[in-house]
Motif scaffolding. Structure first.
Motif, PDB file in Angstrom:
ATOM      1  N   GLU A   1      -8.351   0.359   7.745  1.00 43.12           N
ATOM      2  CA  GLU A   1      -7.858  -0.485   6.668  1.00 43.12           C
ATOM      3  C   GLU A   1      -8.625  -1.805   6.702  1.00 43.12           C
ATOM      4  O   GLU A   1      -9.272  -2.142   7.709  1.00 43.12           O
TER       5      GLU A   1
ATOM      6  N   GLU B   1     -14.370 -11.087   0.706  1.00 46.52           N
ATOM      7  CA  GLU B   1     -13.971  -9.701   0.458  1.00 46.52           C
ATOM      8  C   GLU B   1     -15.147  -8.743   0.558  1.00 46.52           C
ATOM      9  O   GLU B   1     -15.021  -7.640   1.105  1.00 46.52           O
TER      10      GLU B   1
ATOM     11  N   ASP C   1      -4.725   3.353   1.706  1.00 48.47           N
ATOM     12  CA  ASP C   1      -4.624   4.250   0.561  1.00 48.47           C
ATOM     13  C   ASP C   1      -5.972   4.941   0.361  1.00 48.47           C
ATOM     14  O   ASP C   1      -7.009   4.277   0.222  1.00 48.47           O
TER      15      ASP C   1
ATOM     16  N   ASP D   1      -4.202  -6.353   3.017  1.00 44.35           N
ATOM     17  CA  ASP D   1      -2.769  -6.608   2.837  1.00 44.35           C
ATOM     18  C   ASP D   1      -2.055  -6.865   4.161  1.00 44.35           C
ATOM     19  O   ASP D   1      -1.049  -7.582   4.204  1.00 44.35           O
TER      20      ASP D   1
ATOM     21  N   ALA E   1      -7.371   6.692  -2.085  1.00 43.78           N
ATOM     22  CA  ALA E   1      -8.098   6.447  -3.330  1.00 43.78           C
ATOM     23  C   ALA E   1      -8.744   5.069  -3.325  1.00 43.78           C
ATOM     24  O   ALA E   1      -9.910   4.905  -3.710  1.00 43.78           O
ATOM     25  N   ALA E   2      -7.989   4.060  -2.876  1.00 43.07           N
ATOM     26  CA  ALA E   2      -8.547   2.710  -2.819  1.00 43.07           C
ATOM     27  C   ALA E   2      -9.691   2.645  -1.814  1.00 43.07           C
ATOM     28  O   ALA E   2     -10.721   2.010  -2.071  1.00 43.07           O
ATOM     29  N   TYR E   3      -9.518   3.325  -0.695  1.00 41.60           N
ATOM     30  CA  TYR E   3     -10.559   3.320   0.327  1.00 41.60           C
ATOM     31  C   TYR E   3     -11.868   3.877  -0.219  1.00 41.60           C
ATOM     32  O   TYR E   3     -12.935   3.284  -0.040  1.00 41.60           O
ATOM     33  N   HIS E   4     -11.785   5.008  -0.896  1.00 43.39           N
ATOM     34  CA  HIS E   4     -13.012   5.602  -1.450  1.00 43.39           C
ATOM     35  C   HIS E   4     -13.642   4.689  -2.486  1.00 43.39           C
ATOM     36  O   HIS E   4     -14.875   4.605  -2.587  1.00 43.39           O
ATOM     37  N   GLN E   5     -12.818   4.001  -3.240  1.00 42.60           N
ATOM     38  CA  GLN E   5     -13.352   3.067  -4.225  1.00 42.60           C
ATOM     39  C   GLN E   5     -14.091   1.919  -3.541  1.00 42.60           C
ATOM     40  O   GLN E   5     -15.169   1.514  -3.963  1.00 42.60           O
ATOM     41  N   TRP E   6     -13.499   1.407  -2.466  1.00 42.05           N
ATOM     42  CA  TRP E   6     -14.129   0.289  -1.755  1.00 42.05           C
ATOM     43  C   TRP E   6     -15.419   0.707  -1.065  1.00 42.05           C
ATOM     44  O   TRP E   6     -16.470   0.117  -1.306  1.00 42.05           O
TER      45      TRP E   6
ATOM     46  N   THR F   1       0.834  -1.198   0.000  1.00 47.10           N
ATOM     47  CA  THR F   1       0.000   0.000   0.000  1.00 47.10           C
ATOM     48  C   THR F   1       0.877   1.260   0.000  1.00 47.10           C
ATOM     49  O   THR F   1       1.742   1.417   0.864  1.00 47.10           O
TER      50      THR F   1
ATOM     51  N   ILE G   1      -7.816  -7.696  -0.349  1.00 48.73           N
ATOM     52  CA  ILE G   1      -7.480  -6.284  -0.148  1.00 48.73           C
ATOM     53  C   ILE G   1      -6.887  -6.063   1.237  1.00 48.73           C
ATOM     54  O   ILE G   1      -6.295  -5.014   1.497  1.00 48.73           O
TER      55      ILE G   1
END
Length: 326
Positions: free
Chosen positions: A278, A259, A310, A232, A312-317, A106, A230
């Motif tokens: 996370e 997931e 991260d 990690d 950006a990844a968090y907002h995507q999830w 990450t 995801i």
């Protein structure tokens, strides 16, 4: 608790060398989560500290020991959180710290390690490749290799969380613990079995990184060729035999979650507890979401173990995650 590598007296002594900024973290009932989960829920918040995870409890114990040695240097492999914690603890004691990580780790975690005084070395491959490289550096340079979960200090540092749980005025019957390398689970599990044996200890791991759970179920080390999750922070492939031996003595169950449930758990912690976490930190919530009947009527404690994610990844999830309702 007889039979494990851990010692309750040493765990109590660890509190005296751990910086108080990492101790006595909040424990509170979060009633807003309860309608969606169908049980009473208390949160043990291990993210409200300078490294945003529980890992520094262990690295503080390691660094305190190293500070008295002639060789004041250490190296570790890390998915991110251990490296940040060792860098923080080492900096406070004048240690030379090297962190080896996968270049695919990450980005936010790697950036925070870079911002510390530690040396960061990136390797191709996953966390197991980083472990191999860290071991090679330790052999070549003759310095301390800090191995999370294998080094008893990392387990006993994490175990101080258990002391805080048993000393708290909260009455609970279940503790849900993220399972990765095993330091958190064996540490807290040891204290529960020694001081509160009536509490059920349930370890939770992603379905896409199941090695230690499979090992616990089969009572022997089971490795996997790859991971796909995801989360990690718990994505190991090669469990440590000594850690498994401890886990077999202190864990009442080990479960695997999907997931989608991890993401839904992150979303619930954001919407109902105001917590950005996370994926590893949402494993306990995910376990309840997948088996509400098992936990109905219980009071569970879930350890929110890290918030290095991260953005950006968090907002995507969480933007795509539905909220599970009963």
């Amino acid at each position: 608790m007889q039979g494990t590598r851990l010692d309750t007296a040493r765990i109590r002594a660890a509190r005296r060398v751990i910086d108080p900024v990492f101790l006595d973290t909040p424990l509170y009932r979060c009633e807003a989560l309860e309608p969606g989960l169908g049980c009473a829920v208390s949160i043990k918040l291990e993210t409200a500290n300078p490294v945003r995870s529980f890992k520094a409890r262990g690295t503080e114990v390691v660094a305190d020991l190293l500070a008295g040695h002639a060789s004041r240097a250490a190296v570790c492999a890390s998915a991110g959180n251990l490296g940040q914690a060792l860098a923080w603890s080492g900096r406070g004691r004048g240690l030379d710290v090297t962190v080896v990580a996968s270049r695919f780790a990450t980005r936010a975690k790697l950036d925070r390690i870079r911002a510390s005084d530690a040396t960061l070395e990136l390797v191709d491959g996953d966390h197991e490749a980083a472990r191999e490289r860290a071991a090679a550096i330790a052999r070549y340079d003759g310095i301390r290799l800090v191995e999370d979960s294998l080094d008893i200090e990392t387990c006993e540092g994490a175990a101080t969380i258990g002391l805080e749980l048993v000393d708290a005025p909260v009455s609970f019957d279940t503790v849900l613990i993220a399972l990765g390398g095993g330091a958190l689970a064996t540490g807290v599990g040891h204290v529960m079995k020694a001081l509160a044996p009536e509490v059920e200890v349930i370890c939770v791991q992603p379905l896409g990184a199941p090695a230690l759970t499979h090992s616990w179920r089969r009572r022997r080390v089971v490795t996997t060729d790859s991971t796909d999750t995801i989360a990690d922070g718990v994505a190991g492939r090669r469990p440590i035999a000594a850690v498994l031996d401890d886990l077999l003595l202190v864990a009442d169950d080990a479960v695997l979650v999907q997931e989608a449930s991890i993401i839904a758990g992150m979303r619930m912690l954001l919407d109902h507890a105001g917590l950005v976490v996370e994926p590893s930190a949402a494993l306990g919530i995910a376990a309840v979401l997948e088996d509400r009947d098992r936990f109905a009527g219980r009071h569970v404690v879930t350890i929110v173990c890290g918030s290095n994610v991260d953005v950006a990844a968090y907002h995507q999830w969480v933007g795509a995650a539905p909220i599970h309702r009963s």
